[in-house]
Design a protein around this motif. Sequence first.
Motif, PDB file in Angstrom:
ATOM      1  N   GLY A 151       0.631  -1.172   0.137  1.00  0.00           N
ATOM      2  CA  GLY A 151      -0.133  -0.137  -0.178  1.00  0.00           C
ATOM      3  C   GLY A 151       1.023   1.139   0.034  1.00  0.00           C
ATOM      4  N   HIS A 153       0.675   6.052  -0.312  1.00  0.00           N
ATOM      5  CA  HIS A 153      -0.105   7.063   0.047  1.00  0.00           C
ATOM      6  C   HIS A 153       0.482   8.140  -1.226  1.00  0.00           C
ATOM      7  CE1 HIS A 153      -1.917   6.096   3.710  1.00  0.00           C
ATOM      8  NE2 HIS A 153      -0.630   5.729   4.097  1.00  0.00           N
ATOM      9  N   TYR A 165      -4.685   6.991  -2.031  1.00  0.00           N
ATOM     10  CA  TYR A 165      -4.398   5.639  -1.139  1.00  0.00           C
ATOM     11  C   TYR A 165      -4.168   4.583  -2.383  1.00  0.00           C
ATOM     12  CZ  TYR A 165      -3.421   1.784   1.490  1.00  0.00           C
ATOM     13  OH  TYR A 165      -2.728   0.569   2.249  1.00  0.00           O
TER      14      TYR A 165
END
Length: 706
Positions: A151, A153, A165
Amino acid sequence: MLDGIPVPPAPDLTGDGTDTDTGTPADPYRWLEETDSPRTLVWLHHQRRLLEQRPGRAEETAWEELVTDIERGAAGRLLTPPAEAGGTLFTHQLHRSGGESLSARRPDGSRHVLLDPQSDPFPGRVAAWRPDPRGRVVAVQLHHDGRENGGAHLLSADGTRPPEYLPDASPHPALAFHGDLLLYSGGTRTEHTLRTRRLLDGTTGSVALPVTGPVRLSLHHGPGGHLLLRTRNPDGSSPLWWCTRWDGRRSPDWQPLPFDDLPVTAFALGPDSCYVAAGGLYVLDLGAVARGTATRPVPLGDGPEDANTPGADATTSVRALRVLGPEAAPRLAVLRQTGTVRHLEFRPARGTAADGTGLHEQDGRRSAAAPDRTAGGFTWHARLRLGSAYHGPDGELADALWFLADDPRYGTWGHRIPTGPPLSSPPPASPSPSATRTSALRALTAVSRDGTPVSVTVCDPAQAVGGRPVPTLITVYGGFGIPLEPSWDPIFAAWLASGGRVAWVHARGGGEFGRAWAAAGRGAGKNRTVDDLCAAAEAVLDAGEAAPGQLAALAASNGGLVVAAATIRSPHLFSAVVCAAPLTDMARYHLGGLGALWLEEYGDPADPEALRALLSYSPYHRVTTGDAYPATLLVTGGNDERVPPWHAWKLCAALQDAVSGSAPVLLDHEEDTGHRGREATAARALSARVLALLSLRTGLTPRSRA
């Protein structure tokens, strides 16, 4: 009974002995691999009780106060080199809370905090970050609770847009900005896809790769609009290299680069060339690549270090390359390494024209024009990292970059090399350390069991101690071709401030002295790495750096394995050892975490010959009942996705059952941490426990806060 602390009863030793038919080693504590079983949870509860009753609790308070003072003094310390993009300065720093912050300072002097460790939704540790060349956004990956779970940002540099995101970004992603696109690797740690996100509207997509099947990616963008891709299969085969000049719309036309058989240690993209370090420095015309006419990269210069043939091993290697602007007359920043000594130099980047302009014939071969050796540079005797090249307001390449140097006593020191006269030596920077302070580092040579000289870097305490012995903390890594470099760490800084020494052992398996040195500590050669550490410890004692009883060892990951193996092999060498996240069961290392990716480094336990080599130093299997082992602290995290914590647990159980002396064997396990250790308050508390154990056994007293 260990120092008055009751030890839980040893479990039944099932499987005791070795199967003579299969060579399968004894594994009495395999049940600890069932990390959530009731039996294991009861055992962990006993270990927590032991840790709570540990000796040296009073000393921990003083050490924690010292570490806290050191970290407060280091607040604002750069953690990675700054980056300048679009006229904005981006800095990644240590926050006064002990967390990490990321901020942007705009050309008008305004400052925007992108990540604040004291506020949601961004607590955690920064794993990767990169601004786009125009300084508009920054892509950041954070790891929470020690997890390396992917993941990313996408943050606005001026705070005018809400964060976005990217849930599909892989752990430790490959990141590159290409025009108005962010390219990043998606998927798992070992199986990547290439994903895109358009900065203007958030549209996502994918990019076709030139290979099929499970693959890991590295990705780089050049100032001329080129993309460089490196693909690696999980089976450990040689990486493949590809390049394209892509418009961001059609499927890219990936062209193979002729680097497959080169031992590439560094590379960088220029406006129309790719520069490669592989024994020497080479340049490849990307125009010829696009036309399908590229053959081999040609040597960049006629200096002796550039004459090395591709694939030739050398103790001096290039660790980093950066292309600096302006694009019409680029130059190279070259970071070379010899042992732990770094030399940064600057030289014109020649031989870039597609028609061969700037190239000349030398001894019957085509090479780049001779470099201008007046470009300047300097030498640093500890860790030195280069940041990315500076990009101006319109994203154009400019002639500047940041570097970040470590001083083991005083912290990190960042400096910007600007446009203008070349830098001949690092200027003084207050309150950061001056260049002369690395004179505290000096070299010691040990001789390993097979007669190989092994270099040891020693850092003396700030106080004048002459040549007398003082408590000494020794550390090692010795694996994966990664160099162990003297660097700043709160534990080392506290140890040095209190009058102790620190010694870094440059054992075989590491990358300090070239490919042959790394290969010598690989596979069956890992035994040599353990020999090197033992020889270095004996040399430190023989040289009078430390008196008997004053030597301790601290290391993590592969280094933790090496320290554990040396401790079991020669328990008389150390008074105390700390191993964080170590491998210890080398017969089963490939069955958890990332072990399946490490067969080349350690050997395949399914191969009987490799298994014999692994068992010859495997710490868990070499523990002998009745031996007096040193005080031992094993540190693990429940979210460690690289080395399963049961490795340390099994060694802990074996040592507690076998030890004959009064030295404690302790486990410090925290569920919500990972391979990179603990953060903020938990990190300071652990540092204090480590220092208290080591100092209690070596006689070092923490420095008074006054």
